[in-house]
Design a protein around this motif. Sequence first.
Motif, PDB file in Angstrom:
ATOM      1  N   ALA A  32       0.838  -1.200   0.000  1.00 45.49           N
ATOM      2  CA  ALA A  32       0.000   0.000   0.000  1.00 45.49           C
ATOM      3  C   ALA A  32       0.877   1.255   0.000  1.00 45.49           C
ATOM      4  O   ALA A  32       1.837   1.345   0.760  1.00 45.49           O
ATOM      5  N   TYR A  33       0.520   2.206  -0.850  1.00 44.19           N
ATOM      6  CA  TYR A  33       1.217   3.482  -0.937  1.00 44.19           C
ATOM      7  C   TYR A  33       0.196   4.594  -0.759  1.00 44.19           C
ATOM      8  O   TYR A  33      -0.792   4.665  -1.512  1.00 44.19           O
ATOM      9  N   ALA A  34       0.422   5.455   0.232  1.00 45.70           N
ATOM     10  CA  ALA A  34      -0.457   6.601   0.455  1.00 45.70           C
ATOM     11  C   ALA A  34      -0.218   7.626  -0.648  1.00 45.70           C
ATOM     12  O   ALA A  34       0.918   7.871  -1.048  1.00 45.70           O
ATOM     13  N   MET A  35      -1.289   8.212  -1.129  1.00 48.46           N
ATOM     14  CA  MET A  35      -1.181   9.236  -2.161  1.00 48.46           C
ATOM     15  C   MET A  35      -1.351  10.606  -1.513  1.00 48.46           C
ATOM     16  O   MET A  35      -2.298  10.831  -0.763  1.00 48.46           O
ATOM     17  N   ALA A  36      -0.439  11.495  -1.818  1.00 52.55           N
ATOM     18  CA  ALA A  36      -0.520  12.863  -1.291  1.00 52.55           C
ATOM     19  C   ALA A  36      -1.595  13.630  -2.048  1.00 52.55           C
ATOM     20  O   ALA A  36      -1.878  13.348  -3.218  1.00 52.55           O
ATOM     21  N   ALA A  37      -2.181  14.589  -1.389  1.00 49.73           N
ATOM     22  CA  ALA A  37      -3.161  15.449  -2.060  1.00 49.73           C
ATOM     23  C   ALA A  37      -2.458  16.221  -3.167  1.00 49.73           C
ATOM     24  O   ALA A  37      -1.389  16.791  -2.947  1.00 49.73           O
ATOM     25  N   GLY A 107      -7.995  -4.361 -15.874  1.00 45.79           N
ATOM     26  CA  GLY A 107      -7.091  -4.602 -16.990  1.00 45.79           C
ATOM     27  C   GLY A 107      -6.392  -3.311 -17.369  1.00 45.79           C
ATOM     28  O   GLY A 107      -6.722  -2.233 -16.875  1.00 45.79           O
ATOM     29  N   ALA A 108      -5.434  -3.431 -18.252  1.00 45.42           N
ATOM     30  CA  ALA A 108      -4.593  -2.284 -18.609  1.00 45.42           C
ATOM     31  C   ALA A 108      -5.326  -1.291 -19.497  1.00 45.42           C
ATOM     32  O   ALA A 108      -5.877  -1.676 -20.528  1.00 45.42           O
ATOM     33  N   PRO A 109      -5.319  -0.010 -19.119  1.00 46.32           N
ATOM     34  CA  PRO A 109      -5.772   1.018 -20.054  1.00 46.32           C
ATOM     35  C   PRO A 109      -4.841   1.047 -21.266  1.00 46.32           C
ATOM     36  O   PRO A 109      -3.706   0.571 -21.216  1.00 46.32           O
ATOM     37  N   ASP A 110      -5.310   1.627 -22.346  1.00 45.89           N
ATOM     38  CA  ASP A 110      -4.483   1.746 -23.543  1.00 45.89           C
ATOM     39  C   ASP A 110      -3.439   2.845 -23.385  1.00 45.89           C
ATOM     40  O   ASP A 110      -2.322   2.719 -23.879  1.00 45.89           O
ATOM     41  N   TRP A 111      -3.827   3.926 -22.688  1.00 45.06           N
ATOM     42  CA  TRP A 111      -2.955   5.095 -22.535  1.00 45.06           C
ATOM     43  C   TRP A 111      -3.101   5.599 -21.112  1.00 45.06           C
ATOM     44  O   TRP A 111      -4.221   5.732 -20.607  1.00 45.06           O
ATOM     45  N   ILE A 112      -1.988   5.837 -20.459  1.00 48.55           N
ATOM     46  CA  ILE A 112      -1.984   6.399 -19.106  1.00 48.55           C
ATOM     47  C   ILE A 112      -1.106   7.642 -19.106  1.00 48.55           C
ATOM     48  O   ILE A 112      -0.026   7.655 -19.708  1.00 48.55           O
ATOM     49  N   ILE A 113      -1.593   8.673 -18.414  1.00 51.23           N
ATOM     50  CA  ILE A 113      -0.813   9.891 -18.201  1.00 51.23           C
ATOM     51  C   ILE A 113      -0.679  10.109 -16.703  1.00 51.23           C
ATOM     52  O   ILE A 113      -1.676  10.072 -15.973  1.00 51.23           O
ATOM     53  N   GLU A 114       0.542  10.324 -16.254  1.00 48.15           N
ATOM     54  CA  GLU A 114       0.804  10.715 -14.868  1.00 48.15           C
ATOM     55  C   GLU A 114       1.441  12.098 -14.919  1.00 48.15           C
ATOM     56  O   GLU A 114       2.366  12.344 -15.694  1.00 48.15           O
ATOM     57  N   VAL A 115       0.909  13.006 -14.117  1.00 47.14           N
ATOM     58  CA  VAL A 115       1.459  14.355 -13.997  1.00 47.14           C
ATOM     59  C   VAL A 115       2.342  14.356 -12.758  1.00 47.14           C
ATOM     60  O   VAL A 115       1.866  14.079 -11.655  1.00 47.14           O
ATOM     61  N   VAL A 116       3.617  14.618 -12.950  1.00 47.15           N
ATOM     62  CA  VAL A 116       4.597  14.502 -11.874  1.00 47.15           C
ATOM     63  C   VAL A 116       4.400  15.583 -10.818  1.00 47.15           C
ATOM     64  O   VAL A 116       4.233  16.757 -11.131  1.00 47.15           O
ATOM     65  N   SER A 117       4.408  15.127  -9.583  1.00 51.53           N
ATOM     66  CA  SER A 117       4.451  16.006  -8.417  1.00 51.53           C
ATOM     67  C   SER A 117       5.762  15.690  -7.707  1.00 51.53           C
ATOM     68  O   SER A 117       6.303  14.590  -7.876  1.00 51.53           O
ATOM     69  N   PRO A 118       6.287  16.605  -6.888  1.00 56.18           N
ATOM     70  CA  PRO A 118       7.539  16.304  -6.194  1.00 56.18           C
ATOM     71  C   PRO A 118       7.487  14.981  -5.417  1.00 56.18           C
ATOM     72  O   PRO A 118       8.454  14.231  -5.413  1.00 56.18           O
ATOM     73  N   MET A 123       8.127   7.369  -8.067  1.00 58.69           N
ATOM     74  CA  MET A 123       7.083   6.362  -8.254  1.00 58.69           C
ATOM     75  C   MET A 123       6.633   6.339  -9.719  1.00 58.69           C
ATOM     76  O   MET A 123       6.537   5.271 -10.331  1.00 58.69           O
ATOM     77  N   ASP A 124       6.374   7.499 -10.304  1.00 64.04           N
ATOM     78  CA  ASP A 124       5.887   7.568 -11.685  1.00 64.04           C
ATOM     79  C   ASP A 124       6.941   7.118 -12.683  1.00 64.04           C
ATOM     80  O   ASP A 124       6.633   6.445 -13.660  1.00 64.04           O
ATOM     81  N   VAL A 143       4.237  13.665 -17.456  1.00 60.46           N
ATOM     82  CA  VAL A 143       4.253  15.099 -17.724  1.00 60.46           C
ATOM     83  C   VAL A 143       4.835  15.822 -16.513  1.00 60.46           C
ATOM     84  O   VAL A 143       4.382  15.604 -15.389  1.00 60.46           O
ATOM     85  N   HIS A 144       5.830  16.668 -16.764  1.00 59.64           N
ATOM     86  CA  HIS A 144       6.412  17.483 -15.692  1.00 59.64           C
ATOM     87  C   HIS A 144       6.131  18.945 -16.041  1.00 59.64           C
ATOM     88  O   HIS A 144       6.922  19.595 -16.736  1.00 59.64           O
ATOM     89  N   PRO A 145       4.978  19.482 -15.580  1.00 58.67           N
ATOM     90  CA  PRO A 145       4.580  20.823 -16.020  1.00 58.67           C
ATOM     91  C   PRO A 145       5.499  21.946 -15.562  1.00 58.67           C
ATOM     92  O   PRO A 145       5.736  22.888 -16.319  1.00 58.67           O
ATOM     93  N   SER A 146       6.043  21.872 -14.351  1.00 63.24           N
ATOM     94  CA  SER A 146       6.871  22.987 -13.891  1.00 63.24           C
ATOM     95  C   SER A 146       8.227  23.025 -14.594  1.00 63.24           C
ATOM     96  O   SER A 146       8.760  24.100 -14.871  1.00 63.24           O
ATOM     97  N   ASP A 147       8.790  21.867 -14.930  1.00 65.18           N
ATOM     98  CA  ASP A 147      10.044  21.832 -15.690  1.00 65.18           C
ATOM     99  C   ASP A 147       9.798  21.789 -17.197  1.00 65.18           C
ATOM    100  O   ASP A 147      10.751  21.777 -17.979  1.00 65.18           O
ATOM    101  N   ARG A 148       8.523  21.684 -17.573  1.00 65.01           N
ATOM    102  CA  ARG A 148       8.076  21.766 -18.963  1.00 65.01           C
ATOM    103  C   ARG A 148       8.672  20.689 -19.868  1.00 65.01           C
ATOM    104  O   ARG A 148       9.234  20.987 -20.925  1.00 65.01           O
ATOM    105  N   TRP A 149       8.519  19.427 -19.454  1.00 66.03           N
ATOM    106  CA  TRP A 149       8.908  18.331 -20.323  1.00 66.03           C
ATOM    107  C   TRP A 149       7.899  17.196 -20.246  1.00 66.03           C
ATOM    108  O   TRP A 149       7.126  17.085 -19.303  1.00 66.03           O
ATOM    109  N   LEU A 150       7.920  16.392 -21.288  1.00 62.89           N
ATOM    110  CA  LEU A 150       7.052  15.224 -21.433  1.00 62.89           C
ATOM    111  C   LEU A 150       7.925  14.040 -21.807  1.00 62.89           C
ATOM    112  O   LEU A 150       8.720  14.119 -22.737  1.00 62.89           O
ATOM    113  N   MET A 151       7.756  12.944 -21.076  1.00 63.95           N
ATOM    114  CA  MET A 151       8.459  11.699 -21.357  1.00 63.95           C
ATOM    115  C   MET A 151       7.413  10.703 -21.868  1.00 63.95           C
ATOM    116  O   MET A 151       6.379  10.512 -21.215  1.00 63.95           O
ATOM    117  N   VAL A 152       7.649  10.099 -23.026  1.00 67.95           N
ATOM    118  CA  VAL A 152       6.693   9.178 -23.637  1.00 67.95           C
ATOM    119  C   VAL A 152       7.332   7.804 -23.796  1.00 67.95           C
ATOM    120  O   VAL A 152       8.409   7.674 -24.380  1.00 67.95           O
TER     121      VAL A 152
END
Length: 194
Positions: A32-37, A107-118, A123-124, A143-152
């Motif tokens: 189990a991993y707690a998720m931060a707000a 089951g597995a989604p076809d596409w997943i997006i995680e927006v990075v938080s500190p 984990m992501d 997606v890392h919005p504050s550093d403005r990059w996307l890893m695919v």
Amino acid sequence: MSAAQQLQELYTYADYAKWPEGEHWELIDGVAYAMAAPSRQHQDVVLELGSQILQHLRGKPCRPYVAPFDVRLPRQQEADDKVDTTVQPDISVICERSKLDDKGCRGAPDWIIEVVSPSSAIMDMEKKRRLYERHGVKEYWIVHPSDRWLMVYTLGEDGKYGQFQLFGLDEPATVGLFPELSIDWAFLNDDQIG
């Protein structure tokens, strides 16, 4: 649940389903991993991405969902109560309607997006990347919005993610699964975001 309990016990979806609604957890291989707000910026980005994707997929068989939305990832065909991995990706796109039920997705989604938080970066980028590869998620965006990059990451014919592609968020990004869809990042320049 204390950190000591987290290290000593393994859980299943049956346990997860009984935990208080106000708490957000993910299970990966029974741990189990707690998720931060999430931050306001994180939520702004998820909402904007989800909106762009929803507009594009309207009337098509694929559907996007935003967290909190349970994705159960069974190892084989075990009953839901025995599933030991349940995650809540920021955005999940599911094209096989048979995977959807009132609990979320099995089951597995076809596409997943995680927006990075500190608090979620490692984990992501490591644990979830390996998990999504193992379960056959065809396209995984970090997606890392504050550093403005996307890893695919794109799943190859061998069932593995090859080398990731790294993009800046200065111009639209084309989605591999939906080549006619480009995500426009101009919203990141809005003074209300960030």
